[in-house]
Design a protein around this motif. Structure first.
Motif, mmCIF file in Angstrom:
data_model
loop_
_atom_site.group_PDB
_atom_site.id
_atom_site.type_symbol
_atom_site.label_atom_id
_atom_site.label_comp_id
_atom_site.label_asym_id
_atom_site.label_seq_id
_atom_site.Cartn_x
_atom_site.Cartn_y
_atom_site.Cartn_z
ATOM 1 N N LYS A 126 2.364 7.676 -17.056
ATOM 2 C CA LYS A 126 2.433 8.924 -16.297
ATOM 3 C C LYS A 126 3.087 10.057 -17.091
ATOM 4 O O LYS A 126 2.919 11.233 -16.750
ATOM 5 N N ASP A 127 3.851 9.710 -18.141
ATOM 6 C CA ASP A 127 4.545 10.722 -18.938
ATOM 7 C C ASP A 127 3.870 11.010 -20.272
ATOM 8 O O ASP A 127 4.350 11.848 -21.039
ATOM 9 N N ILE A 267 -1.606 19.099 -16.856
ATOM 10 C CA ILE A 267 -2.596 18.487 -17.745
ATOM 11 C C ILE A 267 -2.941 17.100 -17.220
ATOM 12 O O ILE A 267 -2.044 16.293 -16.958
ATOM 13 N N PRO A 268 -4.223 16.797 -17.028
ATOM 14 C CA PRO A 268 -4.611 15.499 -16.452
ATOM 15 C C PRO A 268 -4.058 14.321 -17.242
ATOM 16 O O PRO A 268 -4.114 14.302 -18.465
ATOM 17 N N SER A 269 -3.529 13.335 -16.522
ATOM 18 C CA SER A 269 -2.994 12.133 -17.159
ATOM 19 C C SER A 269 -3.365 10.917 -16.317
ATOM 20 O O SER A 269 -2.539 10.059 -16.034
ATOM 21 N N ASP A 270 -4.647 10.859 -15.914
ATOM 22 C CA ASP A 270 -5.105 9.780 -15.033
ATOM 23 C C ASP A 270 -6.280 8.991 -15.602
ATOM 24 O O ASP A 270 -6.836 8.131 -14.925
ATOM 25 N N GLY A 271 -6.687 9.289 -16.836
ATOM 26 C CA GLY A 271 -7.789 8.555 -17.443
ATOM 27 C C GLY A 271 -9.157 8.995 -16.973
ATOM 28 O O GLY A 271 -10.152 8.336 -17.294
ATOM 29 N N LEU A 321 -7.329 16.302 -24.226
ATOM 30 C CA LEU A 321 -8.254 15.345 -24.838
ATOM 31 C C LEU A 321 -7.507 14.145 -25.430
ATOM 32 O O LEU A 321 -7.977 13.007 -25.323
ATOM 33 N N THR A 322 -6.350 14.388 -26.052
ATOM 34 C CA THR A 322 -5.584 13.288 -26.637
ATOM 35 C C THR A 322 -5.106 12.322 -25.557
ATOM 36 O O THR A 322 -5.194 11.096 -25.711
ATOM 37 N N THR A 323 -4.601 12.864 -24.452
ATOM 38 C CA THR A 323 -4.136 12.013 -23.356
ATOM 39 C C THR A 323 -5.288 11.209 -22.771
ATOM 40 O O THR A 323 -5.149 10.007 -22.499
ATOM 41 N N TYR A 324 -6.417 11.849 -22.567
ATOM 42 C CA TYR A 324 -7.589 11.158 -22.025
ATOM 43 C C TYR A 324 -7.992 9.982 -22.914
ATOM 44 O O TYR A 324 -8.230 8.867 -22.449
ATOM 45 N N ARG A 387 -19.960 11.810 -15.576
ATOM 46 C CA ARG A 387 -19.936 10.885 -14.444
ATOM 47 C C ARG A 387 -18.531 10.527 -13.976
ATOM 48 O O ARG A 387 -18.329 9.572 -13.236
ATOM 49 N N LYS A 388 -17.541 11.286 -14.445
ATOM 50 C CA LYS A 388 -16.154 11.092 -14.026
ATOM 51 C C LYS A 388 -15.719 9.628 -14.142
ATOM 52 O O LYS A 388 -15.160 9.027 -13.231
#
Length: 401
Positions: A126-127, A267-271, A321-324, A387-388
């Protein structure tokens, strides 16, 4: 404070700030010095591009070596190389600058991979986005004062340049040798049979892995725009009435810092792939490049609006993009694949100087930045859909939704 803002991580961020201070100055000094020595835009682009072009080739190997030997050993050795490169700038001409840029490229490949891999491994999922965002934030902090300092050095004489480069080399080395990392990060991984061969096979994943391919293309094109700005803004600004390269670069870097700090939790951090978020970021990038292009006619106000928009796009795109990818890449070779992704960013920045220099020589800076805007606009469409998919679909071969 805990997590990404705990004291051990803050010390690492300070090391990042020191390390990248030299580049904030060199990004202004080298183009100005090159032009004063009669170099063309193409030659200046080659010298500037040599830095991240070299970094690109060494990043995947850096990921492998860090796994094998541990980040601290690699970090301390590479800071010696960085110190030699900075000192080389102080007594050579354009040819020496080219060699020094390549040495800096090697150093940066290992330095940034060691710190980013350590941050990703040490923080809970999560961090992760906050840690990567703060790393990037401190890498951009020198860009706030660096350009103005560089212009002051240029006007005051290159003797000051020598003193500043040596001081940065010494302080960065001391900070790096006293840095501490969690035991989990320090311990090198056991050498696996055929690991070196697997590293080279990982290059196929750039095409075969749909997640890596998508992110790499977006990062490559965006970085071409970033590279064109870094390389030629000091020269383009001299053509604009009321244009100042130091102010532009300060605004851009300041926006990056402010946006990365204030928006780090957004910033999205959920994959998951967030199409609208990425498409909006690429739209900001296209608008930024077009504002810079139009400023030759519209005036300095568009020039500085472009700086703010460019900084916002930079602040959001890379950590997102890096987190994803940290979620969706296979764990077995994640570090090497992350190295490949970051290498595409390096290649793009390098291409921004190498490819756009001849464009500027043939046409103009304004046309060159308009071409950058077109490239970014095409990426708005490229970022759509996917397709999320969730992280488990690729790693586990099943749908976890």
């Amino acid at each position: 404070m805990n997590g990404a803002m705990s004291w051990p991580f803050l010390r690492l961020y300070m090391l990042v700030l020191l390390y990248f201070s030299a580049n904030a100055i060199l990004n202004v000094i080298i183009p100005l010095q090159g032009e004063s020595l009669g170099a063309s835009n193409t030659a200046i682009g080659l010298i500037m591009g040599a830095y991240l072009f070299t970094t690109m080739f060494f990043r995947p190997w850096a990921g492998h070596m860090i796994e094998k030997h541990g980040p601290l050993k690699v970090l301390r050795l590479i800071l010696i190389v960085n110190g030699f490169a900075l000192i080389l700038y102080t007594f050579t001409g354009l040819g020496g600058y080219f060699v020094a840029r390549m040495l800096q490229g090697v150093s940066t490949a290992f330095f940034s991979m060691a710190l980013q891999i350590g941050i990703i491994d040490a923080l809970p999922e999560k961090d992760r986005s906050q840690g990567i965002s703060l790393y990037s934030l401190f890498a951009y902090l020198p860009g706030i004062i660096g350009p103005v300092l560089a212009l002051g050095i240029w006007q005051g004489g290159m003797n000051y340049f020598t003193v500043v480069m040596i001081a940065i080399a010494v302080f960065t080395g001391v900070a790096g040798y006293t840095a501490k990392m969690d035991k989990k990060e320090v311990q090198p991984d056991a050498e696996k049979p055929g690991q070196g061969a697997e590293m080279f096979k990982a290059f196929n994943e750039l095409v075969k892995n749909p997640f890596l391919f998508k992110c790499s293309v977006l990062m490559l094109v965006a970085s071409i725009v970033f590279g064109a700005v870094t390389t030629f803004i000091p020269l383009y600004a001299m053509q604009l009435e009321g244009g100042n390269a130091g102010v532009y670069l300060m605004l851009q870097a300041g926006t990056v810092v402010l946006a990365r700090f204030t928006l780090r939790k957004k910033i999205p951090s959920d994959g998951r792939w967030h199409s609208a978020f990425i498409m909006g970021t690429m739209l900001l990038l296209a608008a930024a490049a077009q504002c810079v292009s139009f400023s030759l006619i519209g005036g300095a106000v568009f020039f500085y609006i472009g700086a703010v928009l460019m900084g916002t796009a930079q602040a959001l795109l890379y950590p997102t993009l890096t987190t994803y990818l940290s979620f969706v890449l296979p764990q077995a070779n994640r570090n090497v694949l992350l190295g490949l992704f970051i290498a595409t960013a390096d290649l793009g920045v390098s291409m921004g100087g190498v490819m756009m220099g001849p464009v500027a020589d043939i046409s103009s800076y304004s046309f060159m930045y308009m071409l950058c805007a077109v490239l970014a606009a095409v990426m708005i469409l490229f970022a759509y859909d996917w397709r999320k998919q969730f992280v488990g679909e690729y790693r586990e071969g099943k749908d976890l939704r």
